[in-house]
Write an enzyme that holds these catalytic residues in place. Structure first.
Site, mmCIF file in Angstrom:
data_model
loop_
_atom_site.group_PDB
_atom_site.id
_atom_site.type_symbol
_atom_site.label_atom_id
_atom_site.label_comp_id
_atom_site.label_asym_id
_atom_site.label_seq_id
_atom_site.Cartn_x
_atom_site.Cartn_y
_atom_site.Cartn_z
ATOM 1 N N ASN A 239 0.846 -1.195 0.000
ATOM 2 C CA ASN A 239 0.000 0.000 0.000
ATOM 3 C C ASN A 239 0.886 1.251 0.000
ATOM 4 O OD1 ASN A 239 -2.330 1.489 -0.054
ATOM 5 N ND2 ASN A 239 -3.147 0.709 1.892
ATOM 6 N N HIS B 94 -8.456 3.615 8.529
ATOM 7 C CA HIS B 94 -8.941 2.339 8.020
ATOM 8 C C HIS B 94 -10.392 2.069 8.403
ATOM 9 C CE1 HIS B 94 -4.818 1.126 6.902
ATOM 10 N NE2 HIS B 94 -5.440 0.264 6.122
#
Length: 506
Positions: A346, A377
């Site tokens: 990521n 998140h």
């Protein structure tokens, strides 16, 4: 990391593809997502060929990119797409109405709060624990773009040039974007569904047909090949599309063979030797990765097909298309340290966290960065357990790297032994850390950690305490002072420094 949840019972987007969903036995929202990404890939080729900057104006490119993006988002998420516009519009108003001195702080708080409110509502009101292609996924990327833009405007319009780092100088924005440019950046069809995030300057340079113009002065760039004209991304796109669908095939083949939930099964814990539990943990977690490889590699291919992502040339003159790539699969699977794994997983989110938090936080930047990552998140408790565990694992890995690693750099054999040991340790540590991220809830996550007697937590804390490493800013000051007083390093430090530079170069 991104969400991958079990099928949800309803889809907020279009039902046009319901027959395909019934035929493939896949949830409709996931079918919509994949089909829209494939349509975005085709649209990207059309966009590059027929709306090339040499054939049309930036205005047209902005409008088309935005309209297509909102159409694909509406097809997937229905009226929830309004949240993308509301979040973007609200923060743009903050940018216009507040001064550049503090707008970055306000935008960070508002954008993150809006995202968190949507995540909490979706998790605790609608479908707790249901894995689906939900609308908060694109909002996570939009939040990154909004906050990145705000900080880059602050750097370019409120801070003095000499106070900026080299990276901040490249990305600093010297004028306020227009409303169309702003929505095009946030909602373009190449990145609205799965990202990756990118800097505003990179995106505008792509729209205007002068990619990397603001990066040409960077020292690592090579000038070879520039006379060849604009490079074609076709070969790279084919390679990435093939890679993404291979990863999808692998995931569909093995995802149900090693379910993560078995790690907390009472019978499995009671009757399986510990070494077998370790092996199963690794297999169950490594087989969850291909789904991320599929989504992120396909997203990268879509951007490249549109002509976005060109990153200069290699030393041999071949074009690089990794400007906004989100992962390096081989570097992930063969990572020999926690840092190397995170640096290749990521990637654009890591860059965002570094630019927005780590480089700017005056106290405890590592802890602050992991906490921000957990908040970004989502609202599941497992996310916070993962990132809190990540803090102690990072501190322990840093201690080993600084205190132990230099002793293994004296010969190739020692280095090979070190790499093998640290590869195994890194992979197990990653799997151990990420289990709560998959299990989501506190109870199952703590049950897993109890079955391991919190062993890695204890080991990491002991390592961090036994081998303390000075904070980064103190180490840099000490290095500068030492190099100024005595430019000759001892052989061990010189070897370590040379190897680190070689790793960075490669």
């Amino acid at each position: 990391m991104a969400d991958d949840r079990a099928p949800s019972t309803a889809c907020t987007g279009s039902s046009l593809l319901q027959p395909v969903s019934d035929l493939t036995k896949l949830p409709l929202d996931q079918v919509n997502f994949v089909v829209c990404q494939l349509c975005a890939l085709v649209s990207a080729f059309w966009f590059r060929l027929f709306l090339h900057p040499s054939k049309t104006s930036p205005l047209v490119r902005h409008v088309v990119a935005t309209v297509l993006g909102l159409y694909f988002a509406t097809f997937c998420f229905g009226w929830y797409t309004l949240h993308f516009l509301l979040q973007s519009g609200l923060t743009y108003g903050i940018m216009i109405l507040t001064g550049v001195e503090h707008m970055h702080k306000y935008c960070l708080v508002v954008a993150l709060s809006y995202l968190s409110l949507c995540q909490i509502t979706r998790v605790y009101v609608f479908d707790y624990g249901m894995y689906s292609a939900d609308f908060t996924g694109p909002m996570m990327v939009i939040t990154q773009k909004i906050t990145s833009l705000a900080f880059e405007i602050h750097d370019g319009m409120a801070r003095k040039e000499e106070h900026l780092t080299a990276g901040q100088k490249v990305l600093a924005i010297r004028r306020m974007p227009s409303l169309l440019e702003y929505f095009s950046y946030n909602c373009n069809f190449m990145g609205i569904l799965a990202g990756p995030t990118c800097s505003y300057n990179d995106y505008i340079a792509f729209i205007q047909g002068d990619p990397c113009r603001h990066r040409d002065h960077e020292p690592h760039r090579k000038s070879e090949g520039k006379s060849q004209g604009e490079p074609s991304p076709n070969v790279e796109v084919v390679r990435k599309v093939a890679t993404s669908f291979f990863c999808l095939l692998v995931f569909l083949s093995v995802c149900k063979v090693f379910p993560v939930e078995r790690n907390i099964d009472d019978d499995f814990i009671a009757n399986t030797p510990f070494y077998a539990q370790v092996v199963y943990l690794y297999l169950s977690m490594v087989t969850t990765r291909p789904k991320y490889y599929f989504v992120w590699t396909l997203a990268d291919a879509i951007n490249n097909a549109a002509g976005f992502g060109f990153n200069g040339y290699d030393s041999d003159g071949s074009p690089r298309w990794d400007l906004i790539s989100n992962l390096r699969i081989l570097n992930i699977e063969f990572a020999t340290s926690f840092k190397v794994f995170l640096d290749n997983w990521n990637i654009q989110t890591v860059h965002w966290l570094k630019r927005v938090c780590y480089e700017r936080c005056p106290y405890h930047p590592t802890a602050a960065t992991f906490i921000l990552s957990a908040m970004w998140h989502g609202a599941y408790p497992g996310y916070y357990l993962t990132f809190l565990t990540g803090i102690v694992v990072t501190l322990a890995a840093r201690a080993v790297r600084h205190k132990v690693r230099p002793y293994f750099l004296r010969s190739t054999t020692y280095k090979l032994v070190y790499d093998v040991i640290t590869w195994a340790a890194t992979q197990i540590a990653i799997c151990y850390t990420v289990v709560p991220f998959i299990l989501l809830s506190v109870g199952p996550s703590l049950k897993f950690y109890r079955s391991w007697y919190f062993s890695l937590h204890i080991i990491c804390i002991l390592l961090a305490v036994a081998m303390p490493v000075k904070p980064r800013h103190l180490r840099l000051k000490e290095q500068q002072r030492t190099s100024a007083q005595d430019p000759v390093q001892n052989p061990q430090e010189a070897a370590d420094s040379a190897y680190v530079q070689k790793e960075k170069t490669s």
